[in-house]
Design an enzyme around this catalytic site. Structure first.
Site, PDB file in Angstrom:
ATOM      1  N   ASP A 321       0.877  -1.165   0.000  1.00 44.69           N
ATOM      2  CA  ASP A 321       0.000   0.000   0.000  1.00 44.69           C
ATOM      3  C   ASP A 321       0.917   1.218   0.000  1.00 44.69           C
ATOM      4  O   ASP A 321       1.806   1.319   0.839  1.00 44.69           O
ATOM      5  CB  ASP A 321      -0.903  -0.006   1.238  1.00 44.69           C
ATOM      6  CG  ASP A 321      -1.832   1.189   1.262  1.00 44.69           C
ATOM      7  OD1 ASP A 321      -2.618   1.336   0.328  1.00 44.69           O
ATOM      8  OD2 ASP A 321      -1.737   1.984   2.225  1.00 44.69           O
ATOM      9  N   ASP A 515       0.235   0.046   6.449  1.00 42.87           N
ATOM     10  CA  ASP A 515       0.379   0.680   7.756  1.00 42.87           C
ATOM     11  C   ASP A 515      -0.770   0.329   8.688  1.00 42.87           C
ATOM     12  O   ASP A 515      -0.831   0.828   9.814  1.00 42.87           O
ATOM     13  CB  ASP A 515       0.504   2.199   7.620  1.00 42.87           C
ATOM     14  CG  ASP A 515      -0.683   2.817   6.891  1.00 42.87           C
ATOM     15  OD1 ASP A 515      -1.674   2.104   6.637  1.00 42.87           O
ATOM     16  OD2 ASP A 515      -0.617   4.026   6.567  1.00 42.87           O
ATOM     17  N   ASP A 519      -5.895  -0.318   5.287  1.00 39.14           N
ATOM     18  CA  ASP A 519      -5.641  -1.508   4.483  1.00 39.14           C
ATOM     19  C   ASP A 519      -5.717  -2.790   5.306  1.00 39.14           C
ATOM     20  O   ASP A 519      -5.155  -3.812   4.929  1.00 39.14           O
ATOM     21  CB  ASP A 519      -4.268  -1.405   3.810  1.00 39.14           C
ATOM     22  CG  ASP A 519      -3.181  -0.951   4.769  1.00 39.14           C
ATOM     23  OD1 ASP A 519      -3.366  -1.138   5.976  1.00 39.14           O
ATOM     24  OD2 ASP A 519      -2.172  -0.406   4.308  1.00 39.14           O
TER      25      ASP A 519
END
Length: 624
Positions: A321, A515, A519
């Site tokens: 991500d 993180d 996500d």
């Protein structure tokens, strides 16, 4: 599964270990006296009496653990070791029995000491919880047990003291050593408003801190819990060994009985029992994993389940991500366009004079650029912010407007130059007295080491590196081109999980790096999930299988390298152990190896496995 005797000691205190070590040394001394009595003094009866005492002292732990295993209906290797000792003792071979027990118990003590060394980082972490704290009570500070602290308490931490709990700095300025939590080698500056973690060390100044979480919910407490859970995990390799160990002992006993029946040679049977002790096989996996957990904890990498460390060895696709992983997640001014009426510094000064009144991430980027150029913003009046569009106000008698293109174009009859929109950047247009004067192009900053990390990952057999982002295609392509990785842009958080699942359906082993903020579903969908910068983030800690307590990208190649090394080490240990036992078992049955030599060789093989696994402690030393 650890060696039974060793496992018991690992759960006991150091005083018990010293007692066991003292008994072993005393037994060894008595054994030496028995040989001296027989060879030098020619006192056979005295030698027999002393060697019997040595045998009982040395063999008692072996017999005790074997009986305890039988009582618990658990067959391990202790039964074979104890049986070989008892048979030698029963045949009045007191010196042989004592020698066998000395080597077996000595090997177990060395195994314990070696594993204790491998666990030192973990044990140190588990002992980090602060014991005392100075807490504010009415108008004074008093010392209490740190365990009694509650959310909302105000504590004072002097230089050189541990911070007693997670909280926010209210007053003071200091540097704090956070290596125990994040693995960072350099101390971090802390001032009012900054977050601090319990168990870290206040180095230089006096800090007044408001505790924000209960003692049992601190970041350190959660890490301790995760490490304890990881050590208790059963990996597929460990479960496979457990499945067959209960069959192992009866088969060995049957083989020894057959050899004894046909040869009538008790020494052959005893030697077979000794070399057949599966110490090396059973130690192969746990010693490697304990060393790996210790090496990773040293760098602020917490492995929640050992299964993920095994699977990481097979990762061929790594999905990142973008925001907060490959990039810093903070906007910076990448370039500036002006119309000729003002210089770049003047444009930054005008923009900062209005943006100083905003808390938007764009405003923070502009103010950072102003500080970089040593520009002091002027005071503006009638400042008003239109959410989603921009900010306006008056500065030195001129009307100013800063914001999106369409919003500024409505105020500027002359329009904005087409070239003012930067490729792959966020454009912040500036108008003065209804005329466009310039544009600041902002971009998310790529981490300096991101490109090198991706190249390192490719060298570790990761064939596909993909960056997922919700950014526009132009911005995403710019970053992907710099990093030389694949990219999928304008991907909503809900679609990231679908992308991960699609890759797995194609037969790929997928690692997901994020993180943990937006996500979490994608992290949960991957074969291996890695959350970065998880210190203080409950979501990240719960959503990932491997947790990086800091935001240093070089920990990701470290995790893969550690995984490769762990799997290779376990494979080496198991192959060596199996071949070694089979070879010595055959030689013992043939009468080529006497019982004492069998004990020596057994000890040597166990130490080989322990020290081979201990090499994993050095993985990542260059990052420490």
């Amino acid at each position: 599964m650890a060696h039974g005797f060793v496992r018991e000691m690992m759960q006991a205190d150091s005083a018990n270990f010293r007692l066991q070590l003292g008994a072993c040394l005393l037994g060894g001394l008595l054994l030496g006296v028995s040989y001296l009595s027989a060879w030098v003094l020619d006192q056979v009866e005295l030698a027999a009496l002393v060697s019997l005492s040595a045998a009982i002292l040395l063999g008692a732990p072996l017999v005790y653990n074997a009986l305890k295993d039988l009582w618990r209906d658990r067959l391990e290797m202790n039964e074979l070791a104890a049986l070989s000792f008892v048979v030698s003792l029963g045949s009045t071979q007191y010196q042989t029995a004592a020698l066998i027990a000395f080597f077996l118990v000595g090997a177990q003590l060395i195994e314990y000491r070696s594993q204790l060394g491998a666990r030192k980082n973990l044990e140190a972490l588990l002992r980090l919880a602060p014991q005392r704290a100075w807490v504010q009570r009415e108008n004074a500070f008093e010392e209490i047990d740190a365990a009694e602290l509650s959310a909302g308490d105000v504590v004072r931490v002097r230089a050189g003291d541990q911070i007693p709990g997670d909280g926010t700095v209210m007053e003071g300025y200091s540097t704090v050593d956070q290596a125990t939590i994040t693995g960072e080698s350099l101390p971090v500056e802390k001032q009012a408003g900054d977050r601090v973690f319990g168990g870290t060390l206040n180095q230089t100044g006096l800090l007044t801190i408001r505790i924000t979480v209960e003692t049992g919910d601190t970041t350190l407490a959660r890490i301790q819990t995760l490490i304890a859970q990881a050590e208790a995990n059963r990996t597929p390799v460990s479960r496979l060994i457990d499945r067959y160990v209960s069959w192992y002992t009866p088969i060995v006993l049957m083989c020894a009985a057959i050899v004894l029946f046909f040869t009538r040679d008790l020494n052959r049977a005893v030697a077979m029992l000794i070399v057949a002790c599966p110490c090396t096989i059973i130690l192969s996996t746990p010693t490697a994993f304990v060393a790996a957990l210790s090496a990773s904890a040293r760098l602020g990498v917490i492995i929640k389940n050992l299964h993920f460390l095994e699977v990481a060895n097979r990762i061929d696709t790594l999905i990142f991500d973008k925001t907060g992983t490959l990039t810093t997640g903070r906007l910076t001014v990448a370039s500036i366009s002006v119309n000729g009426r003002v210089s770049e510094d003047e444009l930054v000064a005008l923009t900062a004079s209005l943006e100083q009144y905003s808390t938007h991430p764009v405003a923070k980027a502009v103010m950072a650029e102003a500080r970089l150029r040593n520009i002091e913003p002027s005071a503006a009046v009638d400042v008003g912010e239109t959410p989603g569009f921009g900010i306006q106000g008056k500065l030195n008698g001129s009307s100013m407007a800063i914001g999106r293109r369409r919003w500024i174009e409505k105020r500027c009859p002359m329009g904005i130059m087409e070239s003012a929109d930067g490729d792959g950047t966020t454009s912040l247009h500036v108008a003065q007295d209804n005329q466009w004067i310039g544009t600041l192009h902002l971009a998310d900053t790529v981490r300096p080491d991101a490109k090198a990390v991706i190249e390192d990952l490719r060298s570790q057999s990761v064939g596909q590196v993909v960056m997922l982002t919700g950014d526009r295609r132009s911005a995403a392509d710019r970053i992907a081109a710099h990093l030389s990785c694949e990219v999928e842009s304008e991907v909503m958080p809900s679609h990231k999980m679908a992308r991960v699942e699609a890759a797995r359906r194609e037969g790929r082993v997928v690692g997901v790096v994020g993180d943990g903020v937006n996500d979490a579903p994608a992290l949960a969908a991957g074969d291996v999930s890695i959350a970065m910068g998880a210190a203080g983030s409950d979501v990240a800690i719960h959503s990932a299988g491997i947790i990086l307590m800091n935001d240093q990208l070089d920990r990701i190649p470290f995790v893969l390298e550690l995984s490769h090394r762990v799997v290779a080490t376990i494979r080496q240990n198991l192959i060596f152990s199996t071949l070694f036992i089979l070879a010595l078992f055959g030689l013992s049955a043939a009468g080529s190896i006497p019982p004492v030599l069998a004990a020596v060789l057994h000890t040597s093989s166990s130490l080989f496995v322990v020290f081979n696994s201990a090499r994993l402690l050095r993985v990542g030393e260059d990052l420490s």
